[in-house]
Design a protein around this motif. Structure first.
Motif, PDB file in Angstrom:
ATOM      1  N   VAL A  34      37.616  24.728  29.371  1.00  0.00           N
ATOM      2  CA  VAL A  34      37.673  24.403  27.951  1.00  0.00           C
ATOM      3  C   VAL A  34      37.963  22.910  27.804  1.00  0.00           C
ATOM      4  O   VAL A  34      38.279  22.217  28.776  1.00  0.00           O
ATOM      5  CB  VAL A  34      38.752  25.226  27.224  1.00  0.00           C
ATOM      6  CG1 VAL A  34      38.506  26.719  27.416  1.00  0.00           C
ATOM      7  CG2 VAL A  34      40.142  24.862  27.739  1.00  0.00           C
ATOM      8  N   GLY A  35      37.863  22.400  26.586  1.00  0.00           N
ATOM      9  CA  GLY A  35      38.117  20.997  26.334  1.00  0.00           C
ATOM     10  C   GLY A  35      39.571  20.622  26.550  1.00  0.00           C
ATOM     11  O   GLY A  35      40.478  21.365  26.153  1.00  0.00           O
ATOM     12  N   SER A  59      44.091  20.670  22.971  1.00  0.00           N
ATOM     13  CA  SER A  59      42.860  21.414  23.274  1.00  0.00           C
ATOM     14  C   SER A  59      42.423  22.258  22.091  1.00  0.00           C
ATOM     15  O   SER A  59      41.221  22.437  21.851  1.00  0.00           O
ATOM     16  CB  SER A  59      43.067  22.305  24.501  1.00  0.00           C
ATOM     17  OG  SER A  59      43.092  21.545  25.690  1.00  0.00           O
ATOM     18  N   GLU A  60      43.385  22.775  21.340  1.00  0.00           N
ATOM     19  CA  GLU A  60      43.051  23.515  20.133  1.00  0.00           C
ATOM     20  C   GLU A  60      42.318  22.630  19.130  1.00  0.00           C
ATOM     21  O   GLU A  60      41.376  23.063  18.475  1.00  0.00           O
ATOM     22  CB  GLU A  60      44.328  24.075  19.493  1.00  0.00           C
ATOM     23  CG  GLU A  60      44.859  25.331  20.147  1.00  0.00           C
ATOM     24  CD  GLU A  60      43.989  26.534  19.830  1.00  0.00           C
ATOM     25  OE1 GLU A  60      44.176  27.159  18.774  1.00  0.00           O
ATOM     26  OE2 GLU A  60      43.082  26.831  20.632  1.00  0.00           O
ATOM     27  N   ARG A  63      38.800  22.193  20.397  1.00  0.00           N
ATOM     28  CA  ARG A  63      38.035  23.430  20.177  1.00  0.00           C
ATOM     29  C   ARG A  63      37.561  23.536  18.734  1.00  0.00           C
ATOM     30  O   ARG A  63      36.470  24.051  18.452  1.00  0.00           O
ATOM     31  CB  ARG A  63      38.905  24.647  20.539  1.00  0.00           C
ATOM     32  CG  ARG A  63      38.198  25.991  20.443  1.00  0.00           C
ATOM     33  CD  ARG A  63      39.176  27.138  20.630  1.00  0.00           C
ATOM     34  NE  ARG A  63      40.253  27.093  19.658  1.00  0.00           N
ATOM     35  CZ  ARG A  63      40.121  27.490  18.387  1.00  0.00           C
ATOM     36  NH1 ARG A  63      38.957  27.945  17.935  1.00  0.00           N
ATOM     37  NH2 ARG A  63      41.155  27.428  17.575  1.00  0.00           N
ATOM     38  N   ASN A 247      36.411  32.926  25.753  1.00  0.00           N
ATOM     39  CA  ASN A 247      36.075  32.627  24.356  1.00  0.00           C
ATOM     40  C   ASN A 247      36.424  31.189  23.963  1.00  0.00           C
ATOM     41  O   ASN A 247      36.443  30.860  22.768  1.00  0.00           O
ATOM     42  CB  ASN A 247      36.792  33.616  23.438  1.00  0.00           C
ATOM     43  CG  ASN A 247      36.191  35.010  23.520  1.00  0.00           C
ATOM     44  OD1 ASN A 247      35.096  35.259  23.023  1.00  0.00           O
ATOM     45  ND2 ASN A 247      36.898  35.928  24.188  1.00  0.00           N
ATOM     46  N   GLY A 248      36.683  30.348  24.947  1.00  0.00           N
ATOM     47  CA  GLY A 248      36.863  28.932  24.684  1.00  0.00           C
ATOM     48  C   GLY A 248      38.266  28.496  24.316  1.00  0.00           C
ATOM     49  O   GLY A 248      38.461  27.368  23.845  1.00  0.00           O
ATOM     50  N   TYR A 249      39.270  29.349  24.547  1.00  0.00           N
ATOM     51  CA  TYR A 249      40.655  29.020  24.230  1.00  0.00           C
ATOM     52  C   TYR A 249      41.435  28.721  25.509  1.00  0.00           C
ATOM     53  O   TYR A 249      41.235  29.378  26.532  1.00  0.00           O
ATOM     54  CB  TYR A 249      41.352  30.187  23.528  1.00  0.00           C
ATOM     55  CG  TYR A 249      40.793  30.538  22.173  1.00  0.00           C
ATOM     56  CD1 TYR A 249      41.373  30.031  21.009  1.00  0.00           C
ATOM     57  CD2 TYR A 249      39.700  31.396  22.048  1.00  0.00           C
ATOM     58  CE1 TYR A 249      40.879  30.368  19.753  1.00  0.00           C
ATOM     59  CE2 TYR A 249      39.191  31.737  20.792  1.00  0.00           C
ATOM     60  CZ  TYR A 249      39.788  31.216  19.657  1.00  0.00           C
ATOM     61  OH  TYR A 249      39.292  31.553  18.421  1.00  0.00           O
ATOM     62  N   SER A 250      42.330  27.764  25.453  1.00  0.00           N
ATOM     63  CA  SER A 250      43.223  27.527  26.591  1.00  0.00           C
ATOM     64  C   SER A 250      44.487  28.357  26.417  1.00  0.00           C
ATOM     65  O   SER A 250      44.671  29.055  25.415  1.00  0.00           O
ATOM     66  CB  SER A 250      43.553  26.037  26.741  1.00  0.00           C
ATOM     67  OG  SER A 250      44.480  25.609  25.769  1.00  0.00           O
ATOM     68  N   ASN A 379      46.204  31.439  21.017  1.00  0.00           N
ATOM     69  CA  ASN A 379      45.797  31.610  19.631  1.00  0.00           C
ATOM     70  C   ASN A 379      45.545  33.097  19.388  1.00  0.00           C
ATOM     71  O   ASN A 379      44.911  33.768  20.214  1.00  0.00           O
ATOM     72  CB  ASN A 379      44.521  30.799  19.378  1.00  0.00           C
ATOM     73  CG  ASN A 379      44.137  30.747  17.911  1.00  0.00           C
ATOM     74  OD1 ASN A 379      44.043  31.767  17.233  1.00  0.00           O
ATOM     75  ND2 ASN A 379      43.898  29.549  17.417  1.00  0.00           N
ATOM     76  N   ALA A 382      42.278  34.688  20.079  1.00  0.00           N
ATOM     77  CA  ALA A 382      41.829  34.903  21.449  1.00  0.00           C
ATOM     78  C   ALA A 382      42.233  36.269  21.978  1.00  0.00           C
ATOM     79  O   ALA A 382      41.784  36.682  23.045  1.00  0.00           O
ATOM     80  CB  ALA A 382      42.405  33.811  22.353  1.00  0.00           C
TER      81      ALA A 382
END
Length: 394
Positions: A34-35, A59-60, A63, A247-250, A379, A382
């Motif tokens: 993820v980012g 990171s949130e 995202r 799903n793209g969450y850290s 989150n 997620a």
């Protein structure tokens, strides 16, 4: 280093299984990431919880499609010190006080006090380029000891002014207003501008001394604010990690890093299997002749991929109850990976600087994460829908 694990591992020094193939060294290939923002350095401070929590929130922001923002760790630390001191007095000193903290502290500070960018509040007022909190922690603890010794006289709130003066001296006064990228903000308005809702972040754990599908405050010293975590069975706990990354969450991760299999400089963390599968007489004789130092070196030899333990709910509980699993460190899980044998790992962003094999990252095996996680924060979006339904998370 844990004596129990060392003794168990010692039994298996010559029991290399078929899965421990010589020549297969610990190398990793990222599967999904993820980012992230840049790796930071907490240096000589016990503030990993702030660094990892803000890395998670940064990171949130990525995202959500927002610009990269470097948030101030010491802003969070500063306010946590004072909030912790107030509770310490109310508890007559029968609570934890020091530089450590828990995952909930980051969200609590932003909710109550807002947040500022790093450039606005670096917390470096004591003449060094990096954080060095040994003196700060000692001074604050001595001050709080003096405050508590005054309990025979009427206690006033004046002590808070003195405490804040110390924080001002070591970390810097807190700004009421500041300008960032040409816009004037207060800490509260800047937090609002980020568009993050601190109530969206939920904590999970997995232990059997409390009922599953309920919340409890994980009983570790650094959870001074008694932050609550949802308690779920291990299978659903493990599924949370994959659901988030897929799903793209850290993940904001609190775990034990004092295991022999935690190899920071080598870039990985594993739980070697200590089960004796075979022990030839000649091998046993060789083992008996070894010195203690030679035995330990053999047990902790990670020049090839080692077979790992299969983690159970009971193992997690026993390690927690015996203080073998402790709340050592806060980090951010930012992806998944595999080793050269295809075993699953999680990519972890640390806050110990970049002078390391992977530039400040390491890979924690799935067994290590299942075994040594104290709690995680994600989150709520997620979390798998069925688990959200069970827990009543809206």
């Amino acid at each position: 280093m844990k004596r129990t694990l060392i003794l168990l591992c010692a039994l298996a020094v010559t029991a290399v299984s078929a899965q421990e193939k010589k020549g297969k060294v610990y190398k990793f290939e990222d599967v999904k990431t993820v980012g992230v923002t840049s790796v930071k350095d907490q240096s000589r401070s016990g503030t990993c919880w702030s660094f990892s929590g803000l890395a998670f929130l940064e990171s949130e922001l990525l995202r959500a499609g927002k610009d990269t923002v470097d948030l101030s760790e010491m802003w969070v630390v500063r306010h946590t010190y004072l909030d912790k001191a107030v509770k310490y007095v109310r508890m007559h000193g029968k609570a934890n006080f020091g530089g450590g903290g828990a995952t909930h502290d980051v969200m609590n500070v932003i909710r109550e006090h807002g947040i500022v960018p790093e450039e606005v509040y670096t917390g470096l007022q004591y003449g060094t380029a990096k954080h060095q909190h040994k003196e700060l922690d000692a001074v604050l603890e001595a001050y709080m000891s003096a405050v508590l010794r005054s309990h025979n006289d009427p206690m006033t709130s004046t002590w808070q002014k003195g405490f804040n003066a110390l924080l001002d001296t070591y970390l810097g006064p807190v700004p009421e207003k500041f300008t960032y990228k040409g816009v004037e903000y207060t800490p509260e308005s800047f937090a609002a501008s980020l568009g993050l809702n601190m109530d969206d972040y939920v904590s999970f754990t997995s232990f059997t001394h409390h009922p599953f599908y309920t919340q409890f405050a994980v009983e570790v010293p650094d959870n001074w604010a008694w932050g609550m975590s949802y308690n779920v069975p291990l299978e659903e706990f493990e599924a949370l990690f994959d659901a988030a990354i897929d799903n793209g969450y850290s993940i904001f991760w609190a775990a034990d890093v004092s295991e022999p299999g935690f190899k920071w400089n080598q870039g990985f963390a594993v739980v070697p299997d200590a089960t004796v599968e075979s022990l030839e007489g000649t091998e046993q004789a060789r083992w008996v002749k070894m010195t203690p130092a030679q035995r330990e070196a053999a047990v902790l030899n990670f020049d090839h991929i080692r077979k790992e333990k299969k983690i159970t709910q009971q193992m997690r509980q026993e390690a927690y109850d015996s203080w073998e699993t402790t709340d050592d460190h806060g980090m951010q899980i930012v992806g998944t990976a595999v080793d050269t044998l295809g075993n699953k790992y999680y990519k972890v962003k640390n806050s110990w600087g970049t002078t390391q094999l992977y530039g400040g990252y390491f890979y924690a095996s799935a067994p290590y994460v299942a075994y040594k996680t104290m709690n995680l924060v994600v989150n709520k979006n997620a979390v798998p829908k069925e688990l959200r339904r069970k827990l009543g998370i809206k």
